[in-house]
Scaffold this motif. Structure first.
Motif, PDB file in Angstrom:
ATOM      1  N   ALA A 114      70.052  27.887 -15.360  1.00  0.00           N
ATOM      2  CA  ALA A 114      69.468  28.462 -16.186  1.00  0.00           C
ATOM      3  C   ALA A 114      68.286  26.358 -16.395  1.00  0.00           C
ATOM      4  O   ALA A 114      68.912  25.557 -15.543  1.00  0.00           O
ATOM      5  CB  ALA A 114      70.313  27.243 -17.524  1.00  0.00           C
ATOM      6  N   SER A 115      66.542  26.387 -16.942  1.00  0.00           N
ATOM      7  CA  SER A 115      66.293  25.574 -16.948  1.00  0.00           C
ATOM      8  C   SER A 115      65.351  25.347 -18.316  1.00  0.00           C
ATOM      9  O   SER A 115      64.989  27.221 -19.070  1.00  0.00           O
ATOM     10  CB  SER A 115      65.496  25.653 -16.108  1.00  0.00           C
ATOM     11  OG  SER A 115      64.206  25.439 -15.479  1.00  0.00           O
ATOM     12  N   ARG A 116      64.972  24.401 -18.694  1.00  0.00           N
ATOM     13  CA  ARG A 116      64.343  24.327 -19.947  1.00  0.00           C
ATOM     14  C   ARG A 116      63.575  23.044 -19.660  1.00  0.00           C
ATOM     15  O   ARG A 116      64.161  21.869 -19.491  1.00  0.00           O
ATOM     16  CB  ARG A 116      65.482  23.979 -21.207  1.00  0.00           C
ATOM     17  CG  ARG A 116      64.150  23.533 -22.590  1.00  0.00           C
ATOM     18  CD  ARG A 116      63.761  24.883 -22.832  1.00  0.00           C
ATOM     19  NE  ARG A 116      63.979  25.117 -24.388  1.00  0.00           N
ATOM     20  CZ  ARG A 116      62.441  23.635 -24.533  1.00  0.00           C
ATOM     21  NH1 ARG A 116      61.629  23.169 -24.231  1.00  0.00           N
ATOM     22  NH2 ARG A 116      61.801  24.115 -25.750  1.00  0.00           N
ATOM     23  N   GLY A 117      62.688  22.949 -19.617  1.00  0.00           N
ATOM     24  CA  GLY A 117      61.455  21.986 -19.000  1.00  0.00           C
ATOM     25  C   GLY A 117      61.041  21.144 -20.307  1.00  0.00           C
ATOM     26  O   GLY A 117      61.288  21.613 -21.177  1.00  0.00           O
ATOM     27  N   GLY A 118      60.290  19.985 -20.383  1.00  0.00           N
ATOM     28  CA  GLY A 118      60.678  19.020 -21.566  1.00  0.00           C
ATOM     29  C   GLY A 118      61.562  18.871 -22.182  1.00  0.00           C
ATOM     30  O   GLY A 118      61.329  18.199 -23.274  1.00  0.00           O
ATOM     31  N   ALA A 119      62.770  18.613 -21.941  1.00  0.00           N
ATOM     32  CA  ALA A 119      63.793  18.246 -22.302  1.00  0.00           C
ATOM     33  C   ALA A 119      64.367  16.408 -21.939  1.00  0.00           C
ATOM     34  O   ALA A 119      64.478  16.006 -20.855  1.00  0.00           O
ATOM     35  CB  ALA A 119      65.349  19.260 -22.154  1.00  0.00           C
ATOM     36  N   ALA A 120      64.413  16.352 -22.935  1.00  0.00           N
ATOM     37  CA  ALA A 120      65.168  14.435 -22.867  1.00  0.00           C
ATOM     38  C   ALA A 120      66.624  13.917 -22.809  1.00  0.00           C
ATOM     39  O   ALA A 120      67.001  12.760 -23.088  1.00  0.00           O
ATOM     40  CB  ALA A 120      64.245  13.963 -23.794  1.00  0.00           C
ATOM     41  N   ASP A 121      66.979  14.936 -23.052  1.00  0.00           N
ATOM     42  CA  ASP A 121      68.912  15.300 -23.395  1.00  0.00           C
ATOM     43  C   ASP A 121      69.259  16.177 -22.683  1.00  0.00           C
ATOM     44  O   ASP A 121      69.104  16.643 -21.454  1.00  0.00           O
ATOM     45  CB  ASP A 121      68.907  15.032 -25.222  1.00  0.00           C
ATOM     46  CG  ASP A 121      68.566  16.890 -24.874  1.00  0.00           C
ATOM     47  OD1 ASP A 121      67.911  18.126 -23.916  1.00  0.00           O
ATOM     48  OD2 ASP A 121      67.954  17.282 -26.339  1.00  0.00           O
ATOM     49  N   ASN A 122      70.814  16.142 -22.742  1.00  0.00           N
ATOM     50  CA  ASN A 122      71.553  17.234 -21.863  1.00  0.00           C
ATOM     51  C   ASN A 122      71.729  17.801 -22.387  1.00  0.00           C
ATOM     52  O   ASN A 122      72.464  18.635 -23.654  1.00  0.00           O
ATOM     53  CB  ASN A 122      72.963  16.146 -21.476  1.00  0.00           C
ATOM     54  CG  ASN A 122      73.750  16.848 -20.238  1.00  0.00           C
ATOM     55  OD1 ASN A 122      73.856  17.941 -20.220  1.00  0.00           O
ATOM     56  ND2 ASN A 122      74.133  15.813 -19.576  1.00  0.00           N
ATOM     57  N   ARG A 123      71.683  19.301 -21.659  1.00  0.00           N
ATOM     58  CA  ARG A 123      72.223  20.405 -21.821  1.00  0.00           C
ATOM     59  C   ARG A 123      73.145  21.508 -21.339  1.00  0.00           C
ATOM     60  O   ARG A 123      72.681  22.191 -20.735  1.00  0.00           O
ATOM     61  CB  ARG A 123      71.247  21.482 -21.976  1.00  0.00           C
ATOM     62  CG  ARG A 123      69.201  20.533 -23.373  1.00  0.00           C
ATOM     63  CD  ARG A 123      68.403  21.780 -23.851  1.00  0.00           C
ATOM     64  NE  ARG A 123      68.110  20.742 -24.082  1.00  0.00           N
ATOM     65  CZ  ARG A 123      66.757  20.716 -24.955  1.00  0.00           C
ATOM     66  NH1 ARG A 123      66.611  22.866 -25.144  1.00  0.00           N
ATOM     67  NH2 ARG A 123      65.468  20.648 -26.059  1.00  0.00           N
TER      68      ARG A 123
END
Length: 199
Positions: free
Chosen positions: A60-69
């Motif tokens: 799984a990948s979500r770019g531009g994230a500044a949090d923990n997913r």
């Protein structure tokens, strides 16, 4: 159970899966997003061999994230196990669940939930790609022995044949008839008795 939606904000430079798989990601969420709450995706795979063990690799990948997913991927059939992956800005990290045996009807259930570190305001759950491979059964492992009323009870996980020996160096002999986990016998004071699980 459904996903909420998808986006194309994942990585396109992963070395593990094609770019059009890792770039696109399906997602669920806990808090209200696009008119939906408590979107915890669940999938069922059918047609698997009930006699085999399987390995599941999740990306799984979500770019531009500044949090923990973090997402906990749980796979269940005849047995159940899970693994955790943080999708935030991920490129090549994966979550691997091994040693899963399907149900007697050849099915496994894959479910997703927020991992313990997921601090996203909506608790987004991402999935870009996953791979299913035939694998090996989980290694047998002893649990702590239980001693009660002059008996010892041996419990273990995984598949293994119980053997015993009077010394650590052998000779080893199978315990017969072949027992299952929960095997009990009287405690003897006449000598040592060592046990092992042979896979």
């Amino acid at each position: 159970s459904r996903f909420n939606d998808w986006n194309s904000s994942g990585t396109s430079v992963s070395s593990l899966f094609p770019a059009n798989a890792t770039r696109d990601n399906l997602y669920g969420n806990i808090e209200l997003w696009q008119s939906l709450t408590e979107v915890l995706p669940v999938m069922k795979l059918t047609g698997l061999d009930p006699a085999m063990f399987y390995k599941f690799t999740f990306h799984a990948s979500r770019g531009g994230a500044a949090d923990n997913r973090e997402v906990a991927y749980t796979v269940g059939g005849a047995n159940t196990n899970s693994a955790i992956l943080d999708a935030a800005n991920n490129i090549d990290q994966v979550a691997v669940v091994e040693g899963i045996q399907p149900s007697t009807t050849g099915e496994v259930i894959i479910s997703m939930a927020p991992g313990p570190g997921n601090n996203n305001a909506y608790h987004f759950l991402h999935l870009s790609a996953f791979k299913v491979e035939k694998g090996a059964p989980p290694a047998p492992r002893f649990l702590a022995p239980v001693i009660s009323n002059g008996k010892i009870e041996l419990n273990w996980t995984g598949q293994g044949k119980l053997e015993w020996s009077p010394t650590l160096n052998g000779p080893w002999a199978p315990v017969l008839p072949e027992p299952a986990s929960g095997y009990m016998e009287d405690i003897s004071t006449s000598g040592n008795r060592f046990y092992r699980l042979e896979q």
